[in-house]
Design an enzyme around this catalytic site. Structure first.
Site, PDB file in Angstrom:
ATOM      1  N   HIS A 308      41.809  34.021  48.219  1.00 45.24           N
ATOM      2  CA  HIS A 308      40.412  34.317  48.555  1.00 45.24           C
ATOM      3  C   HIS A 308      39.535  33.402  47.716  1.00 45.24           C
ATOM      4  CE1 HIS A 308      40.957  36.653  44.892  1.00 45.24           C
ATOM      5  NE2 HIS A 308      39.644  36.649  44.755  1.00 45.24           N
ATOM      6  N   SER A 310      36.506  32.261  45.148  1.00 45.10           N
ATOM      7  CA  SER A 310      35.818  32.742  43.951  1.00 45.10           C
ATOM      8  C   SER A 310      35.459  31.535  43.088  1.00 45.10           C
ATOM      9  CB  SER A 310      36.705  33.742  43.200  1.00 45.10           C
ATOM     10  OG  SER A 310      35.959  34.380  42.182  1.00 45.10           O
TER      11      SER A 310
END
Length: 593
Positions: A308, A310
């Site tokens: 993901h 970030s």
């Protein structure tokens, strides 16, 4: 039970005259009859003790008991003491006299507990900033104070993220948004995947085919954070060796892992550890290690497979008993030397040896008209040593140093924690005598400086030389067209070509010949020879010039390096089928990926 004993005392005449007996009931329960009649003295003692044992039910108060003899005197003293004790006990007065001061004291203690530590912490914070700048997280560069940014409103935050995720048509944008200096690029990707690159920064994000579902389009962004306050809070043993990179939108996930790549400057890649902060750009950062040291680092690159999006960076953490080291690049900047100019200032930057650090210095110098003078020089910086010294050793005739001292210090942690510090020297033309013409001497300036870590002057030192003259063309640089993002060679092909070009050939038909074909002169080639891997450095330069695989194949054929040309041909043929070199003429790597 007490009422029964009072009745016995009233009916018994054997012990003298009873002056006053008073009984009060506190509940309405029926009194219990006595089981037996006790003697006089025993009954009085028992009545007093029964009150102590069952005072919650009956209250018996003896005022006076007349009697004769020893027993009567003892009874009289006892009843007088009980009477005074009982009459002086007032619950309301006790609460007022004792409860109010106690409550006030507790309130005062609570107030001191909440407020005093804050005052003390504020005082200690000021003292620590004066004496030891590293006792607090993320020490700031010199002459920089903590920035107090006003809280962002919801419309401001929405506009901030909307601008970051708006497609930039392949361009790299440098802009200050919400008090943060950011470098970013954004685009839309579909099921075919795509690649984002930040030009001249050495940062890329690869979204593989199949990461996005068929029929969908996702906006993704790649962001380089030039805000020093967003870096992790580091200890003395930790050093920052890479930029802070963000992938957006925050928290986005894909069907296939994406690959984030950026440069680091650690000498030992196995000691470099990647960190992640699962927060947005505007939130307070919470940095946590991502895997073991060396898990995501190669020779000079961090490569992370993302589940993901970030924030990410890389920190150097040497094991106990080992010495941590990183590569610095020393960059010299100055403004143009024009006729009639009386002063000239040099600024020497101590930067991490990463492309984005040098680009930050160039952006920082742009408002002041500063230009990079010559190639950067490498420096082997040790984390366990002292401050960095910069000493002026020579200045050409006709010029003098304006500063009082010829030696300047850079705090060790400002360099070790990647704060991009710099030091400056200011020079002034000497006044010419009436019978002397110094114009021929002062139309150029030559400066020599030595730099070393404190205590290491005799062991390791770099020499910085600077020369400028009025005859040089210091006009404003021509406008730079916006080229497409720099291409990147596939990792496996890059490593193969590096191994083939790295060994020095007697005829010079190695990386040096490729450097000559790319337009580098002798001084720059000598500079590249000081790099850890000259072949890798020249291949990276080819990438920054947006060269295609076909162009590189042509150069290798001209150089008669058929082994390298065959490696490129095999890669193209294996990826695109037979005749790929002719079918994909002019194909750029971004489209290939």
């Amino acid at each position: 039970m007490g009422a029964g004993y009072e009745k016995e005392n009233q009916d018994s005449p054997a012990d003298g005259k009873l002056h006053s007996i008073e009984a009060e009931r506190q509940d309405q329960g029926p009194p219990k009859a006595p089981s037996q009649v006790l003697p006089h003295q025993t009954r009085n003692c028992y009545s007093w003790m029964s009150r102590g044992a069952s005072g919650s039910t009956h209250t018996v108060r003896f005022l006076a008991l007349a009697g004769t003899g020893v027993h009567g005197g003892w009874q009289h003293q006892m009843t007088r003491w009980m009477c005074s004790h009982e009459c002086s006990f007032q619950p309301a007065q006790f609460l007022l006299l004792v409860g109010v001061p106690v409550a006030s004291a507790l309130l005062l203690v609570q107030c001191l507990r909440w407020h005093c530590p804050r005052w003390l912490l504020g005082a200690f914070w000021k003292l620590d900033n004066q004496e030891e700048p590293v006792s607090h997280p993320t020490p700031l560069p010199e002459n920089e104070s903590p920035r107090q940014c006003p809280p962002a409103t919801l419309p401001e935050m929405a506009a901030f993220y909307q601008e970051l995720h708006t497609p930039t048509q392949g361009q790299t944008v440098v802009r200050q948004l919400m008090h943060k200096l950011l470098v970013f690029s954004a685009r839309e990707v579909d099921h075919r995947g795509g690649c984002l690159m930040l030009r001249d920064m050495g940062i890329s994000l690869l979204i593989p085919p199949g990461a996005v579902a068929v029929g969908r389009q996702e906006r993704v962004s790649l962001i380089l954070v030039w805000d020093l306050l967003d870096a992790p809070s580091l200890s003395r043993a930790q050093g920052l060796v890479s930029p802070v990179v963000a992938c957006g939108p925050h928290g986005a996930s894909f069907l296939q892992p994406c690959t984030l790549t950026f440069k680091h400057c650690a000498q030992q890649p196995r000691h470099a550890r990647t960190y992640s902060s699962n927060t947005t750009l505007l939130d307070a950062k919470v940095w946590r290690p991502l895997g073991q040291p060396g898990a995501h680092t190669s020779r000079d690159e961090c490569r992370i497979r993302l589940s993901h999006f970030s924030l990410y960076t890389c920190v150097l953490e040497a094991p106990a008993g080992r010495e941590a080291r990183k590569w610095l690049q020393l960059a010299v900047f100055c403004s143009p030397l024009v006729p009639g100019q009386s002063h000239l200032q040099l600024r020497i930057y101590f930067l991490n040896n990463t492309p984005c650090a040098l680009q930050w210095a160039m952006a920082n110098e742009q408002p002041h008209g500063g230009r990079l003078r010559g190639p950067c020089q490498l420096f082997d910086f040790t984390g366990a040593r002292g401050d960095q010294c910069l000493k002026l050793k020579y200045i050409s005739e006709g010029w003098e140093n304006v500063d009082e001292s010829s030696c300047q210090l850079v705090p060790h942690l400002h360099i070790w924690h990647g704060k991009c510090p710099f030091r400056s020297f200011c020079f002034r033309r000497k006044a010419a005598n009436e019978n002397e013409d110094c114009s021929a001497l002062t139309n150029e300036i030559i400066v020599t400086m030595h730099t070393f870590q404190d205590g290491m002057e005799t062991k390791y030192m770099e020499i910085l030389r600077f020369q400028a003259s009025e005859e040089e063309s210091w006009a404003a640089p021509p406008p730079v067209s916006q080229p497409p993002p720099c291409n990147r060679l596939p990792p496996e092909l890059f490593e193969q070509l590096q191994m083939l070009l790295e060994p020095n050939s007697i005829t010079g038909n190695d990386w040096r010949r490729l450097a000559s074909h790319l337009g580098l002169c002798g001084m720059k080639i000598r500079f590249l020879s000081c790099q850890r891997s000259p072949a890798a450095a020249i291949l990276e330069l080819f990438e920054e010039q947006n060269g295609s695989l076909q162009e590189l194949h042509y150069l290798m054929t001209v150089m008669e390096r058929l082994d390298c040309a065959s490696a490129i041909q095999n890669y193209l043929s294996g990826t695109h089928g037979g005749g790929g070199a002719q079918e994909n003429q002019g194909l750029e790597l971004d489209e290939k990926l």
